[in-house]
Motif scaffolding. Sequence first.
Motif, short mmCIF file in Angstrom:
data_model
loop_
_atom_site.label_atom_id
_atom_site.label_comp_id
_atom_site.label_asym_id
_atom_site.label_seq_id
_atom_site.Cartn_x
_atom_site.Cartn_y
_atom_site.Cartn_z
N GLU A 1 -7.60 6.15 -2.45
CA GLU A 1 -7.64 7.60 -1.76
C GLU A 1 -6.40 7.65 -0.96
OE1 GLU A 1 -9.92 10.10 -1.79
OE2 GLU A 1 -11.02 8.96 -3.15
N ARG A 2 -6.00 6.85 -0.35
CA ARG A 2 -4.42 6.90 0.32
C ARG A 2 -3.50 7.24 -0.72
NH1 ARG A 2 -6.40 2.32 3.31
NH2 ARG A 2 -4.97 1.11 1.84
N ALA A 3 -3.45 6.48 -1.70
CA ALA A 3 -2.48 6.91 -2.78
C ALA A 3 -2.56 8.38 -3.32
CB ALA A 3 -2.66 5.92 -3.98
N ILE A 4 -3.94 8.69 -3.66
CA ILE A 4 -4.11 10.21 -4.01
C ILE A 4 -3.74 11.15 -2.87
CG2 ILE A 4 -5.95 11.90 -4.43
CD1 ILE A 4 -7.55 9.62 -5.68
N PHE A 5 -3.74 10.87 -1.74
CA PHE A 5 -3.23 11.74 -0.64
C PHE A 5 -1.55 11.77 -0.54
CE2 PHE A 5 -1.88 12.15 3.90
CZ PHE A 5 -2.41 13.55 4.20
N LYS A 6 -1.23 10.56 -0.80
CA LYS A 6 0.25 10.44 -0.64
C LYS A 6 1.03 11.20 -1.75
CE LYS A 6 0.77 6.17 2.12
NZ LYS A 6 1.36 4.77 1.80
N LEU A 7 0.27 11.14 -2.94
CA LEU A 7 0.99 11.63 -4.12
C LEU A 7 0.52 13.35 -4.13
CD1 LEU A 7 0.41 8.94 -6.75
CD2 LEU A 7 2.47 9.75 -5.97
N ARG A 8 -0.37 13.78 -3.13
CA ARG A 8 -0.96 15.13 -3.21
C ARG A 8 -1.74 15.51 -4.54
NH1 ARG A 8 4.49 17.68 -0.60
NH2 ARG A 8 4.09 16.79 1.51
N ALA A 9 -2.43 14.40 -4.97
CA ALA A 9 -3.38 14.78 -6.22
C ALA A 9 -4.53 15.04 -5.98
CB ALA A 9 -3.15 13.51 -7.08
N LYS A 10 -5.25 15.57 -6.90
CA LYS A 10 -6.69 15.92 -6.72
C LYS A 10 -7.60 14.85 -7.23
CE LYS A 10 -5.47 20.72 -7.35
NZ LYS A 10 -5.49 21.94 -8.13
#
Length: 127
Positions: A53-62
């Motif tokens: 979830e942190r990686a998804i947030f940092k990459l601004r992914a869905k």
Amino acid sequence: MGTITRGKWMGHLGMLLAPRELEALLWVAQDLTTKEIARLMQVSPGTVANGIERAIFKLRAKRRMDAVMKAWDKKIISPLCIALAGLIAMHSAISDSDPMRRDRRAPERREAVFRIARKAESFDHYA
């Protein structure tokens, strides 16, 4: 800058993600579930889910695979097959006289098959 290799993917440290987030994303790139990643990383599934979830947030992914694609676009991760293909291309460009290179020979076996077939046909004419 170091790299992490997990399975068929390689990740570059120090670009955007923390090492454990990068490792989890590399396993996600291989289409593993959170439980499978947790077993491989030897942590709880909740820890893995938080890292993803942190990686998804940092990459601004869905989604998870969207994060993989954005990390690939930003050259944070890359499949090893691309690196291997580049290495092979570079090697072939450098050394053109490779002793292990095999040139194709004329097909000898095919001629032998035709000779046998013609001989068999000639026996049919005499019968």
